[in-house]
Each structure stands twice: as structure tokens, then as C-alpha cells.
Scaffold this motif. Structure first.
Motif, PDB file in Angstrom:
ATOM      1  N   ASP A 182      -8.552   0.990  -8.008  1.00 61.46           N
ATOM      2  CA  ASP A 182      -7.908   0.305  -6.874  1.00 61.46           C
ATOM      3  C   ASP A 182      -7.986  -1.213  -7.056  1.00 61.46           C
ATOM      4  O   ASP A 182      -7.028  -1.934  -6.796  1.00 61.46           O
ATOM      5  N   ARG A 199       1.668  -7.791  -4.922  1.00 62.20           N
ATOM      6  CA  ARG A 199       1.150  -7.094  -3.740  1.00 62.20           C
ATOM      7  C   ARG A 199       0.547  -8.072  -2.731  1.00 62.20           C
ATOM      8  O   ARG A 199       0.648  -7.884  -1.517  1.00 62.20           O
ATOM      9  N   HIS A 206       0.851  -1.199   0.000  1.00 69.38           N
ATOM     10  CA  HIS A 206       0.000   0.000   0.000  1.00 69.38           C
ATOM     11  C   HIS A 206       0.892   1.256   0.000  1.00 69.38           C
ATOM     12  O   HIS A 206       0.593   2.263   0.637  1.00 69.38           O
ATOM     13  N   HIS A 224      -7.075   7.457  -0.809  1.00 67.27           N
ATOM     14  CA  HIS A 224      -7.873   6.278  -0.458  1.00 67.27           C
ATOM     15  C   HIS A 224      -7.196   5.331   0.537  1.00 67.27           C
ATOM     16  O   HIS A 224      -7.876   4.596   1.242  1.00 67.27           O
ATOM     17  N   ASP A 225      -5.855   5.312   0.584  1.00 70.92           N
ATOM     18  CA  ASP A 225      -5.172   4.408   1.524  1.00 70.92           C
ATOM     19  C   ASP A 225      -4.394   5.175   2.593  1.00 70.92           C
ATOM     20  O   ASP A 225      -3.504   4.618   3.227  1.00 70.92           O
ATOM     21  N   HIS A 280       1.718   2.234  -5.346  1.00 65.48           N
ATOM     22  CA  HIS A 280       0.334   1.760  -5.506  1.00 65.48           C
ATOM     23  C   HIS A 280      -0.585   2.971  -5.727  1.00 65.48           C
ATOM     24  O   HIS A 280      -1.410   2.978  -6.639  1.00 65.48           O
TER      25      HIS A 280
HETATM   26 NI    NI Z   1      -5.551   0.815  -2.437  1.00 63.10          NI
END
Ligand code: NI
Length: 219
Positions: free
Chosen positions: A126, A138, A27, A60-61, A31
Motif C-alpha cells: 500500500d 494519487r 482509492h 484494506h480500503d 489502486h
Molecule cells: Ni490503500
């Protein structure tokens, strides 16, 4: 997009990069950069709002619920704080926070519908990064981060019907293909993402076939 908006995007990108650089579970900043670029590509095809899409992709992360004991309120809260520091108007901030709060995969049997086109785009971008060659890399990185075995033939996959069951899962990484990755191609929202997902899905099927072939000593 206005110059002010572009300036906010650039500043947020720099902030996210410094927060997530060197992160080791898959993450990381790269990414985010891939998701951001894919989201822009889908946004162009779908003619959605770039400002909302780019902010949601970038943030988003920023504080993923998987790393906060299943607390999915942290991510949207941190995103809101950053947006308010940049004086982003509340309609945009609400939209971005809602996307971040609702986009994650939470188990095979748990629907995660997105209400807006912008949300569908970021969710697709995503999810595309979770499959194919990069998705495989990942997934093993995340498994190692969580001290999971690569594979254990004695543990079968579970199709979780609750977010709690899914997030408490401690099974080996190969199970993750069956519990999430191979299900994603049928959960894409936009046509462009559906078509990109086909090739990535196919590659994962081939990878698993080869993996089990080698496991049995047949290849
Ligand atoms: Ni993500």
C-alpha cells in the motif's frame, strides 16, 4: 492455496471492484489491483501466507478511516462482515481485520508497527502505491477531492505526532510530500519493498525540484 480459498479471493475481488470502481480520490479499484499484485509479488519473495495477504490487500480500503471522520473501526468491521459471509475461518478473519486496523500511516511521529509478516507485506504494498509517479498522481487527486490548494508557500509542513492532528490536517498538497510521502521509504518493512521504494523516492525528489523551479519561473 486451496480451490475454495481461490474461489473466495475471486468473489471478494469482484465485490471490491464493484464497490470502489469510479472512486475519485485515488482509492479506486485500480489502486486495490496494484496493491494486490504488489502484495502477491512480495508474498512470493517472503514466503508468507497468500490467503491472508490477498484478502487483506483486497479489503484494506473497503471503508477507509480517512473517509469516516477518522473512525478507524469501520474498515475492519466491514472487512469482517464480508469474510464471515464467505465463511472464512475466524483465525484468518481476525488476522485480516487486525492488518487493516493497524496498517495506515497516521502522522510522521506516530509509529505503525506491523506484527506479522503478512501485515508487513500488505502495508509495504500500500505504501509503495503512495510514492513515485503514481503516488504523485494519487496525492493530487486526493487533494482535489478534499478541496485543497496545490501549493501555498505561506504554509509550512507539520510533522504530526498524533493521528488526530494528522487526520484534521487541511494543508495544501505539496505539504503532504513532506508530512508523509518522503518519509515512507524509511518505513518499509521488507527488503524488496525498500529497494523498490528507492527509485520511487528519487523520482519524487526530482519532481519537487522541478515543481519549485517552475514555481520560481527558473525552468
Ligand atoms: Ni490503500
Amino acid at each position: 492455496m486451496t480451490t475454495d480459498q481461490q474461489h473466495i479471493i475471486d468473489t471478494v475481488a469482484t465485490r471490491v471492484r464493484s464497490t470502489l470502481e469510479g472512486e475519485g480520490s485515488g482509492h479506486d479499484w485500480w489502486h486495490i489491483l496494484r496493491v494486490w499484485n504488489m502484495a502477491k509479488h512480495l508474498c512470493e519473495i517472503e514466503r508468507a501466507d497468500f490467503f491472508v495477504v490477498e484478502l487483506a490487500a483486497l479489503l484494506h480500503d473497503i471503508a477507509d478511516w480517512k473517509f469516516h471522520d477518522g473512525d478507524d473501526t469501520v474498515g475492519p468491521r466491514v472487512a469482517r462482515e464480508i469474510l464471515s459471509e464467505h465463511k472464512v475461518d475466524s483465525v484468518v478473519a481476525d488476522h485480516v481485520a487486525t492488518i487493516i486496523a493497524t496498517m495506515s500511516f497516521k502522522g510522521a511521529g506516530v509509529p505503525t508497527p506491523m506484527e506479522t509478516l503478512e501485515g508487513k507485506i500488505v502495508q509495504d504494498a500500500d505504501r509503495l502505491d503512495a510514492i513515485g509517479a503514481i503516488g504523485i498522481a494519487r496525492t493530487f487527486a486526493y487533494g482535489g477531492h478534499k478541496n485543497r490548494e496545490i501549493y501555498n508557500p505561506e504554509e509550512k509542513p507539520t510533522l504530526h505526532d498524533s493521528k488526530e492532528g494528522y487526520s484534521k490536517n487541511v494543508s495544501h498538497t505539496i505539504n503532504h510530500f513532506y508530512e508523509k510521502l518522503l518519509l515512507l521509504k524509511d518505513r518499509m518493512n521488507t527488503n524488496a519493498a525498500k529497494s523498490i521504494a528507492q527509485g520511487r523516492h528519487q523520482f519524487m525528489e526530482e519532481y519537487l525540484e522541478r515543481f519549485f523551479g517552475e514555481w520560481e519561473g527558473k525552468e
